[in-house]
Design a protein around this motif. Structure first.
Motif, PDB file in Angstrom:
ATOM      1  N   LEU A  11       0.814  -1.218   0.000  1.00 56.16           N
ATOM      2  CA  LEU A  11       0.000   0.000   0.000  1.00 56.16           C
ATOM      3  C   LEU A  11       0.851   1.273   0.000  1.00 56.16           C
ATOM      4  O   LEU A  11       0.323   2.370  -0.059  1.00 56.16           O
ATOM      5  CB  LEU A  11      -0.935   0.001   1.220  1.00 56.16           C
ATOM      6  N   ARG A  12       2.166   1.147   0.077  1.00 54.34           N
ATOM      7  CA  ARG A  12       3.028   2.335   0.006  1.00 54.34           C
ATOM      8  C   ARG A  12       3.979   2.205  -1.189  1.00 54.34           C
ATOM      9  O   ARG A  12       3.752   2.782  -2.226  1.00 54.34           O
ATOM     10  CB  ARG A  12       3.780   2.516   1.346  1.00 54.34           C
ATOM     11  N   ASP A  13       5.014   1.369  -1.095  1.00 58.59           N
ATOM     12  CA  ASP A  13       5.965   1.251  -2.212  1.00 58.59           C
ATOM     13  C   ASP A  13       5.267   0.653  -3.437  1.00 58.59           C
ATOM     14  O   ASP A  13       5.547   1.034  -4.574  1.00 58.59           O
ATOM     15  CB  ASP A  13       7.154   0.378  -1.800  1.00 58.59           C
ATOM     16  N   GLY A  14       4.343  -0.278  -3.205  1.00 57.18           N
ATOM     17  CA  GLY A  14       3.626  -0.886  -4.326  1.00 57.18           C
ATOM     18  C   GLY A  14       2.682   0.100  -4.969  1.00 57.18           C
ATOM     19  O   GLY A  14       2.697   0.307  -6.183  1.00 57.18           O
ATOM     20  N   ILE A  95       6.193   4.620  13.320  1.00 58.16           N
ATOM     21  CA  ILE A  95       6.634   5.679  12.396  1.00 58.16           C
ATOM     22  C   ILE A  95       7.874   5.137  11.683  1.00 58.16           C
ATOM     23  O   ILE A  95       8.799   4.636  12.325  1.00 58.16           O
ATOM     24  CB  ILE A  95       6.990   6.984  13.148  1.00 58.16           C
ATOM     25  N   HIS A  96       7.846   5.223  10.348  1.00 55.80           N
ATOM     26  CA  HIS A  96       8.958   4.720   9.542  1.00 55.80           C
ATOM     27  C   HIS A  96       9.628   5.918   8.884  1.00 55.80           C
ATOM     28  O   HIS A  96       9.103   6.482   7.930  1.00 55.80           O
ATOM     29  CB  HIS A  96       8.413   3.742   8.482  1.00 55.80           C
ATOM     30  N   LEU A  97      10.764   6.341   9.422  1.00 55.49           N
ATOM     31  CA  LEU A  97      11.380   7.519   8.806  1.00 55.49           C
ATOM     32  C   LEU A  97      12.662   7.156   8.078  1.00 55.49           C
ATOM     33  O   LEU A  97      13.335   6.196   8.454  1.00 55.49           O
ATOM     34  CB  LEU A  97      11.584   8.628   9.835  1.00 55.49           C
ATOM     35  N   PHE A  98      12.939   7.915   7.030  1.00 55.30           N
ATOM     36  CA  PHE A  98      14.104   7.571   6.208  1.00 55.30           C
ATOM     37  C   PHE A  98      14.867   8.812   5.766  1.00 55.30           C
ATOM     38  O   PHE A  98      14.323   9.907   5.680  1.00 55.30           O
ATOM     39  CB  PHE A  98      13.671   6.758   4.973  1.00 55.30           C
ATOM     40  N   ILE A  99      16.156   8.572   5.507  1.00 55.22           N
ATOM     41  CA  ILE A  99      17.003   9.604   4.899  1.00 55.22           C
ATOM     42  C   ILE A  99      18.065   8.858   4.080  1.00 55.22           C
ATOM     43  O   ILE A  99      18.453   7.741   4.448  1.00 55.22           O
ATOM     44  CB  ILE A  99      17.645  10.524   5.975  1.00 55.22           C
ATOM     45  N   PHE A 137      13.879   3.064  11.275  1.00 50.84           N
ATOM     46  CA  PHE A 137      14.727   4.007  10.538  1.00 50.84           C
ATOM     47  C   PHE A 137      15.272   3.316   9.288  1.00 50.84           C
ATOM     48  O   PHE A 137      15.798   2.202   9.371  1.00 50.84           O
ATOM     49  CB  PHE A 137      15.898   4.493  11.413  1.00 50.84           C
ATOM     50  N   SER A 138      15.153   3.990   8.127  1.00 51.83           N
ATOM     51  CA  SER A 138      15.701   3.442   6.880  1.00 51.83           C
ATOM     52  C   SER A 138      16.781   4.345   6.318  1.00 51.83           C
ATOM     53  O   SER A 138      16.578   5.568   6.218  1.00 51.83           O
ATOM     54  CB  SER A 138      14.611   3.343   5.803  1.00 51.83           C
ATOM     55  N   ALA A 139      17.899   3.742   5.931  1.00 52.55           N
ATOM     56  CA  ALA A 139      18.984   4.484   5.274  1.00 52.55           C
ATOM     57  C   ALA A 139      18.817   4.268   3.776  1.00 52.55           C
ATOM     58  O   ALA A 139      19.263   3.240   3.241  1.00 52.55           O
ATOM     59  CB  ALA A 139      20.318   3.944   5.751  1.00 52.55           C
ATOM     60  N   GLU A 140      18.162   5.209   3.118  1.00 60.16           N
ATOM     61  CA  GLU A 140      17.862   5.004   1.691  1.00 60.16           C
ATOM     62  C   GLU A 140      19.150   4.848   0.879  1.00 60.16           C
ATOM     63  O   GLU A 140      20.147   5.517   1.155  1.00 60.16           O
ATOM     64  CB  GLU A 140      17.050   6.214   1.167  1.00 60.16           C
ATOM     65  N   ASP A 141      19.112   3.974  -0.094  1.00 63.45           N
ATOM     66  CA  ASP A 141      20.276   3.667  -0.946  1.00 63.45           C
ATOM     67  C   ASP A 141      21.452   3.144  -0.117  1.00 63.45           C
ATOM     68  O   ASP A 141      22.618   3.375  -0.450  1.00 63.45           O
ATOM     69  CB  ASP A 141      20.689   4.903  -1.760  1.00 63.45           C
ATOM     70  N   ILE A 167      17.685  -1.613   5.918  1.00 65.27           N
ATOM     71  CA  ILE A 167      18.828  -1.385   5.019  1.00 65.27           C
ATOM     72  C   ILE A 167      18.340  -1.621   3.587  1.00 65.27           C
ATOM     73  O   ILE A 167      18.408  -2.747   3.076  1.00 65.27           O
ATOM     74  CB  ILE A 167      19.991  -2.365   5.371  1.00 65.27           C
ATOM     75  N   PRO A 168      17.852  -0.576   2.909  1.00 65.49           N
ATOM     76  CA  PRO A 168      17.280  -0.806   1.568  1.00 65.49           C
ATOM     77  C   PRO A 168      18.315  -0.914   0.457  1.00 65.49           C
ATOM     78  O   PRO A 168      19.322  -0.214   0.467  1.00 65.49           O
ATOM     79  CB  PRO A 168      16.409   0.445   1.334  1.00 65.49           C
ATOM     80  N   ASP A 169      18.001  -1.798  -0.483  1.00 65.07           N
ATOM     81  CA  ASP A 169      18.730  -1.825  -1.753  1.00 65.07           C
ATOM     82  C   ASP A 169      17.806  -1.079  -2.712  1.00 65.07           C
ATOM     83  O   ASP A 169      17.098  -1.673  -3.536  1.00 65.07           O
ATOM     84  CB  ASP A 169      18.960  -3.278  -2.188  1.00 65.07           C
ATOM     85  N   THR A 170      17.834   0.242  -2.580  1.00 67.38           N
ATOM     86  CA  THR A 170      16.827   1.111  -3.205  1.00 67.38           C
ATOM     87  C   THR A 170      16.747   0.967  -4.726  1.00 67.38           C
ATOM     88  O   THR A 170      15.673   1.063  -5.312  1.00 67.38           O
ATOM     89  CB  THR A 170      17.129   2.574  -2.818  1.00 67.38           C
ATOM     90  N   VAL A 171      17.909   0.760  -5.355  1.00 66.49           N
ATOM     91  CA  VAL A 171      17.899   0.698  -6.824  1.00 66.49           C
ATOM     92  C   VAL A 171      18.120  -0.728  -7.348  1.00 66.49           C
ATOM     93  O   VAL A 171      18.385  -0.921  -8.529  1.00 66.49           O
ATOM     94  CB  VAL A 171      18.939   1.678  -7.434  1.00 66.49           C
ATOM     95  N   ALA A 200      15.426  -6.017   5.784  1.00 70.64           N
ATOM     96  CA  ALA A 200      15.874  -5.893   4.388  1.00 70.64           C
ATOM     97  C   ALA A 200      14.728  -5.344   3.534  1.00 70.64           C
ATOM     98  O   ALA A 200      13.569  -5.735   3.709  1.00 70.64           O
ATOM     99  CB  ALA A 200      16.276  -7.259   3.866  1.00 70.64           C
ATOM    100  N   HIS A 201      15.067  -4.431   2.632  1.00 73.40           N
ATOM    101  CA  HIS A 201      14.070  -3.842   1.732  1.00 73.40           C
ATOM    102  C   HIS A 201      14.724  -3.821   0.349  1.00 73.40           C
ATOM    103  O   HIS A 201      15.562  -2.976   0.069  1.00 73.40           O
ATOM    104  CB  HIS A 201      13.741  -2.424   2.210  1.00 73.40           C
ATOM    105  N   CYS A 202      14.373  -4.793  -0.497  1.00 69.16           N
ATOM    106  CA  CYS A 202      15.097  -4.940  -1.761  1.00 69.16           C
ATOM    107  C   CYS A 202      14.216  -4.658  -2.968  1.00 69.16           C
ATOM    108  O   CYS A 202      13.044  -5.058  -3.002  1.00 69.16           O
ATOM    109  CB  CYS A 202      15.653  -6.355  -1.862  1.00 69.16           C
ATOM    110  N   HIS A 203      14.799  -3.993  -3.942  1.00 65.33           N
ATOM    111  CA  HIS A 203      14.110  -3.779  -5.217  1.00 65.33           C
ATOM    112  C   HIS A 203      14.651  -4.770  -6.244  1.00 65.33           C
ATOM    113  O   HIS A 203      15.743  -5.316  -6.099  1.00 65.33           O
ATOM    114  CB  HIS A 203      14.248  -2.323  -5.659  1.00 65.33           C
ATOM    115  N   ASN A 204      13.862  -4.967  -7.314  1.00 69.25           N
ATOM    116  CA  ASN A 204      14.074  -6.129  -8.172  1.00 69.25           C
ATOM    117  C   ASN A 204      14.658  -5.791  -9.543  1.00 69.25           C
ATOM    118  O   ASN A 204      14.460  -6.532 -10.499  1.00 69.25           O
ATOM    119  CB  ASN A 204      12.733  -6.859  -8.342  1.00 69.25           C
TER     120      ASN A 204
HETATM  121  O1  KIV Z   1      13.478   1.793  -1.610  1.00 57.81           O
HETATM  122  C1  KIV Z   1      13.642   2.505  -0.608  1.00 57.81           C
HETATM  123  O2  KIV Z   1      14.740   2.939  -0.273  1.00 57.81           O
HETATM  124  C2  KIV Z   1      12.452   2.857   0.147  1.00 57.81           C
HETATM  125  C3  KIV Z   1      12.671   3.532   1.453  1.00 57.81           C
HETATM  126  C4  KIV Z   1      11.848   4.759   1.565  1.00 57.81           C
HETATM  127  C5  KIV Z   1      12.415   2.574   2.577  1.00 57.81           C
HETATM  128  O3  KIV Z   1      11.341   2.552  -0.249  1.00 57.81           O
END
Ligand code: KIV
Ligand code: ZN
Length: 510
Positions: A11-14, A95-99, A137-141, A167-171, A200-204
């Motif tokens: 409901l957020r990233d999707g 609360i999920h905050l990121f930078i 807390f998320s450390a983007e990228d 720890i996201p693998d944002t890209v 873990a937060h991974c993109h494909n």
């Molecule tokens: O992909 C990403 O880095 C995110 C963060 C905001 C968690 O979606």
């Protein structure tokens, strides 16, 4: 007892990826499915991003009882205030905050020095922790960040009250070995790492999201962020159904398991595809049509002798039934209700009466009505109309390869009937033009028209999805009928009604 937590961000990233937007009711329907699946955390949206997102996060927080509900926030007080306001009534608000922490993101996107990012992390986590005790807390990228700097940022987040470190693998750039190394390094080097859960937060983008999430788990991560059907930015996120079934099937390699009820996976997948107007690619793992099909003679022979020869998991384990026809035109309402409940649907008396009526009508048109048809009827919302909507009264369409297509349509609004006729480039175009003449919807673009069969056979139900766009918002309509022209008109009308309802001048009744 430690276990792997499933954080669902459909409901957020999707939802933030193109073509996947949902309205409030649809988001609530997905949230209910996720609760039944027993995910641990539902990221319900990004509260500050729009009034609609705020409302949906708030409503989901107030509706869902068995999951933590989170809202995303950037590292600033306005975002954090909005996030907390939206989730505060949840049973367990997060609360999920990121930078961002990579050199590229800090220099070009944030225009901040690493020192400022470090300071902001400390200040904003402390600020959020005044509101609630569940702070992610998320450390983007993160995977393209300097590991030593990342460790400092993560330390600051933990010192100031973060309870989950993501720890996201944002890209979608990292490989499984790199992910395992990074998680091992952080978990081994960061002070008080054992007091928090790593996630873990991974993109494909390179097709490695599931493998990377599993690599993180092998290194000690306790939470996986994922989406139903792998929806998400670009090539999507880790697919919930794939990562969970990988852990369940290979429990020998994953001693810590998720609590998920896997028998609800297929239903959740179908609900989400249905809402966004897509269907699973046929070879998609776990939920694709061919995921459990054994076509070749050698495989069929093996499976008949012993299923384990070619089957590592069963369709039943993810909730795929046999679609056996157990009901027909002579079945009564009680048997129908009992069967729906066996399939996992709890309908109100009114919904049951309407669905039963349509089931009976379908039995007259179609030789065999199976569970796929019944589920399609339950999911079909196109017949439900709001006050002020136009409904289809009748249509008459003519087309041929030597004639211009024509369609006459009569629509009903409250007690008024209006009829129009239009020519078109084919019968569907003619029908949609006739609808436009009556409804006069606000200017929009026509984004998509898709048709698919619900079950097998020439007399199958056809499901049509139409997507319109206006002011950057998508309006999806669905129609279901054994007549594809009728399904098309219903889908278009459904989308147009939604579009008009959103653009009605405030305070003005339809
Ligand atoms: O992909 C990403 O880095 C995110 C963060 C905001 C968690 O979606
Ligand atoms: Zn993401």
């Amino acid at each position: 007892m430690k276990r792997i937590k499933i954080f669902d961000t459909t409901l957020r990233d999707g939802e933030q990826s193109p073509g996947c937007s949902m309205n409030l009711n649809e988001k609530i329907e997905v949230a209910r499915c996720l609760e039944k699946l027993k995910v641990d955390v539902i990221e319900a949206g990004f509260a500050i991003s729009s009034k609609g997102d705020f409302e949906s996060v708030k409503t989901i927080a107030e509706t869902v009882r068995d999951c933590t509900v989170a809202s995303l926030a950037r590292a600033n007080t306005g975002d954090i205030d909005a996030a907390y306001e939206a989730v505060r009534n949840a049973v367990d608000p997060r609360i999920h905050l990121f930078i961002a922490t990579s050199p590229l993101h800090m220099e070009y996107k944030l225009k901040m020095t690493p020192e400022t990012v470090l300071q902001k992390t400390a200040d904003m986590v402390r600020y959020a922790a005044r509101y609630c005790s569940n702070i992610e807390f998320s450390a983007e990228d993160a995977t393209r960040s300097d590991p030593e700097f990342l460790a400092k940022v993560v330390t600051a987040a933990i010192q100031n009250g973060a309870t989950v470190i993501n720890i996201p693998d944002t890209v979608g750039y990292a490989t499984p070995e790199e992910v395992k190394e990074l998680f091992s390094y952080l978990i081994g080097h960061v002070e008080n790492a054992d007091r928090v859960e790593f996630s873990a937060h991974c993109h494909n983008d390179l097709g490695m999201a599931v493998a990377n999430s599993l690599a993180a788990v092998s290194a000690g991560a306790l939470q996986i962020e994922c989406t139903v059907n792998g929806l998400g930015e670009r090539a999507g996120n880790t697919a919930l159904e794939e990562v969970v079934m990988a852990m369940k099937t290979r429990a020998d390699r994953f001693p810590l398991q998720p609590r998920l009820d896997t028998t609800k996976i297929f239903r959740a997948s179908k609900t989400v595809y249905n809402i966004i107007g897509q269907s699973a690619p046929i070879n998609k793992p776990i939920v694709g049509k061919n995921a459990f099909a054994h076509e070749s003679g050698i495989h069929q022979h093996g499976v008949l002798a012993n299923r384990l020869t070619y089957e590592i998991l069963t369709p039943e384990s993810v909730g795929i039934g046999k679609n056996a026809m157990v009901l027909g035109k002579h079945s009564g309402k009680h048997a129908f209700a009992a069967h729906l409940s066996e399939l996992g649907y709890e309908l109100t008396q009114e919904e049951l009466a309407k669905t039963f009526e349509r089931f009976k009508a379908l039995c007259d048109k179609k030789k065999t009505v199976n569970d796929l048809d019944i589920e399609a009827l339950v999911h079909d919302k196109s017949r439900g109309s709001e006050s002020g909507d136009y409904t289809l009264d009748r249509f008459d369409v003519h087309s041929g390869n030597c004639a211009t297509a024509t369609c006459t349509i009569r629509l009903k609004k409250e007690e008024t009937l209006t009829e129009e006729v239009s020519l078109g480039d084919g019968p569907v175009d003619a029908a949609f033009r006739a609808v436009d003449k009556i409804v006069c919807p606000p200017a929009h673009t026509f984004e998509n028209y898709a048709i698919q069969s619900v079950s097998e056979g020439k007399d199958t139900l056809g499901e049509v999805v139409v997507k319109l766009r206006c002011d950057g918002e998508d309006y999806t309509g669905r129609g279901l009928s054994t007549d594809i022209m009728e399904a098309s008109i219903l889908a278009y009308l459904n989308a147009v009604n939604r579009l008009c309802a959103e653009h009605r001048p405030e305070g003005k009744e339809a």
